[in-house]
Each structure stands twice: as structure tokens, then as C-alpha cells.
Scaffold this active site. Structure first.
Site, mmCIF file in Angstrom:
data_model
loop_
_atom_site.group_PDB
_atom_site.id
_atom_site.type_symbol
_atom_site.label_atom_id
_atom_site.label_comp_id
_atom_site.label_asym_id
_atom_site.label_seq_id
_atom_site.Cartn_x
_atom_site.Cartn_y
_atom_site.Cartn_z
ATOM 1 N N GLY A 125 -30.314 -23.948 -44.631
ATOM 2 C CA GLY A 125 -30.566 -24.334 -46.027
ATOM 3 C C GLY A 125 -30.522 -23.186 -47.021
ATOM 4 O O GLY A 125 -29.860 -23.282 -48.068
ATOM 5 N N GLU B 161 -33.362 -20.947 -31.755
ATOM 6 C CA GLU B 161 -33.703 -21.844 -32.860
ATOM 7 C C GLU B 161 -34.557 -23.004 -32.343
ATOM 8 O O GLU B 161 -34.012 -24.004 -31.850
ATOM 9 C CB GLU B 161 -32.431 -22.430 -33.476
ATOM 10 C CG GLU B 161 -31.519 -21.422 -34.113
ATOM 11 C CD GLU B 161 -30.642 -22.070 -35.178
ATOM 12 O OE1 GLU B 161 -30.694 -21.619 -36.316
ATOM 13 O OE2 GLU B 161 -29.941 -23.045 -34.873
ATOM 14 N N HIS C 69 -25.321 -25.507 -31.131
ATOM 15 C CA HIS C 69 -26.402 -25.780 -32.097
ATOM 16 C C HIS C 69 -27.130 -27.059 -31.686
ATOM 17 O O HIS C 69 -26.503 -28.013 -31.205
ATOM 18 C CB HIS C 69 -25.812 -25.924 -33.501
ATOM 19 C CG HIS C 69 -26.863 -25.904 -34.563
ATOM 20 N ND1 HIS C 69 -27.647 -27.001 -34.829
ATOM 21 C CD2 HIS C 69 -27.290 -24.920 -35.387
ATOM 22 C CE1 HIS C 69 -28.508 -26.689 -35.787
ATOM 23 N NE2 HIS C 69 -28.300 -25.428 -36.149
ATOM 24 N N GLY D 237 -34.820 -26.768 -40.597
ATOM 25 C CA GLY D 237 -34.836 -27.609 -41.806
ATOM 26 C C GLY D 237 -36.188 -28.188 -42.156
ATOM 27 O O GLY D 237 -36.279 -29.103 -42.972
ATOM 28 N N SER E 69 -35.692 -22.342 -40.634
ATOM 29 C CA SER E 69 -36.482 -22.168 -41.856
ATOM 30 C C SER E 69 -36.653 -20.704 -42.263
ATOM 31 O O SER E 69 -37.725 -20.299 -42.739
ATOM 32 C CB SER E 69 -37.839 -22.869 -41.721
ATOM 33 O OG SER E 69 -37.644 -24.265 -41.589
ATOM 34 N N LYS F 176 -23.364 -25.846 -42.285
ATOM 35 C CA LYS F 176 -23.359 -27.230 -41.775
ATOM 36 C C LYS F 176 -22.330 -28.057 -42.568
ATOM 37 O O LYS F 176 -21.328 -27.518 -43.005
ATOM 38 C CB LYS F 176 -24.777 -27.810 -41.818
ATOM 39 C CG LYS F 176 -25.787 -26.854 -41.144
ATOM 40 C CD LYS F 176 -27.149 -27.439 -40.940
ATOM 41 C CE LYS F 176 -28.052 -26.383 -40.279
ATOM 42 N NZ LYS F 176 -29.371 -26.865 -39.948
#
Ligand code: PGA
Length: 220
Positions: free
Chosen positions: A205, A145, A96, A151, A183, A11
Site C-alpha cells: 500500500g 510476510e 506471495h 494490508g 504494513s 499488486k
């Protein structure tokens, strides 16, 4: 043997210096696997550097971009064309949910992006939010997703992701690989990758940290 795709979506994170530090640390801990292709998708500004570092240090990883212009080269201020990206990248994340929500990307625009990406040899990793999301022709790799999992630390269950992956494959004969994203962490990745119809993961992340990312690769 199932061939997995392990995709890092950075990102809008990391300066050039931070990207270099990641690679320095990652190459110490990363254990490449024959059954997993690792793809790192940095922000555009780091794509050239990352592609050079990966090549020079002989790291077993490919480079991808996180987005692509729907247009060819030309007078499109602020855009990066598929032609330009293909100098460094093999893959392009398209659709996305953050782009759909924050930048108003719709099915028509995303079809154009898929078409131009494939025409320049980039492989689209097309993100869908559920089994009913429109998938343009030419897409072979899909990333499921669910927005509620992105996140949040609230990953979908492997069983639910497997169910969605199976429906997507049944509905779209061209789709060969369905990844799960949302996640994903070292502790839950194997639950997803051991599912018959899930061919890898898209990680946000947890891909920013070289230790956690390499641990995901080890556990998958
Ligand atoms: P996350 O992001 O792993 O931080 O949930 C996944 C993604 O948005 O691709």
C-alpha cells in the site's frame, strides 16, 4: 555497510497513465542512497513502460515482476514467461501469500517458478508466511510476510521479524537476504531495517504514493 533492498509491490494497481504520474512525482522527491537498492514491481501491463521511464529519466531503481509463468514460452494462454519478463525486469516476486490463497499456488508450482526465473537471470524474491514455509533451492532473497500483517496496518514487531529472519538464515544456508513485508510505512520502516538480519522491506500500500514511498526510502 548493509545493502538494503526496498521493494515496491504495486499488486493490481495503477493504469499506464497513473504509473507515468507516479514516476513524474517520484523523481522529484526521491533521494537515491548508496546503501539501498530500490525495486519497483508494477503489474505486467506497466512493466515495459516503467522500465523505459526509469531508464530514460535515469532513476536509480530496478524493475521487478510480481509473478512469473512456471512454463517456458509457448501455448500457455494468459501467462507471461520468465524469458519475456527478463527483457525488462531483474527481479521476480514469487510465492506471495495472495497468489497462494487466491490462485492455489503450492510448493511444487513455486519451485518450478523459482527454477525457471533463475534460468533466465531473474532474481526471485521468494515470499514466506513464517519460518516453516518451504523454500526451494536457488532462492537467495526471501521476504517474510505474515498474512495477518498484509494490508491490515498491523505490522509484525521488528523483534519477531528479526527472530524469523534469523531462523530462516540458519535453516537455509543459501538465503543471503531476508526482507520484512506487511504494513510497512514511513513511521515503522527503520525499526525493521536496523535489525541485524533484516536486509530490506517489501511494501504494498505505502509504495503506491510517491511521497510515502520516497519517505520510506529516506527513513530506512
Ligand atoms: P502491505 O502489503 O504493505 O500493503 O501490507 C505488503 C505485501 O503484500 O507485499
Amino acid at each position: 555497510m548493509k545493502q538494503l533492498l526496498i521493494v515496491a509491490n504495486w499488486k493490481s494497481n495503477k493504469t499506464l497513465q497513473e504509473a507515468s504520474i507516479f514516476i513524474e512525482k517520484f523523481q522529484v522527491v526521491y533521494e537515491p542512497r548508496e546503501d539501498a537498492k530500490v525495486i519497483i514491481c508494477p503489474p505486467f501491463i506497466s512493466v515495459e513502460l516503467m522500465s523505459r521511464l526509469v531508464r530514460n529519466d535515469a532513476i536509480a531503481a530496478e524493475i521487478g515482476v510480481q509473478n512469473i509463468s512456471p512454463f517456458e514460452d509457448g501455448a500457455y494462454t494468459g501467462e507471461v514467461s520468465a524469458h519475456q519478463a527478463a527483457e525488462f525486469a531483474k527481479f521476480a516476486i514469487i510465492g506471495h501469500s495472495e497468489r497462494r490463497t487466491n490462485f492455489g499456488e503450492d510448493d511444487d508450482l513455486l519451485s518450478k517458478k523459482v527454477s525457471i526465473a533463475t534460468s533466465f537471470g531473474l532474481i526471485p524474491i521468494f515470499c514466506v508466511q513464517n519460518e516453516n514455509t518451504f523454500i526451494p533451492d536457488g532462492v537467495k532473497v526471501v521476504a517474510y510476510e505474515p498474512p495477518s500483517a498484509i494490508g491490515t496496518g498491523q505490522a509484525d514487531t521488528p523483534e519477531s521479524a528479526e527472530h524469523v529472519a534469523l531462523i530462516i538464515k540458519e535453516k537455509h544456508g543459501e538465503v543471503a537476504q531476508v526482507l520484512y513485508g506487511g504494513s510497512v510505512v514511513p513511521e515503522n520502516v527503520s525499526g525493521f531495517t536496523k535489525m541485524e538480519h533484516i536486509s530490506g522491506v517489501l511494501i504494498g500500500g505505502a509504495s503506491l504514493d510517491p511521497d510515502r514511498f520516497s519517505s520510506i526510502i529516506k527513513q530506512c
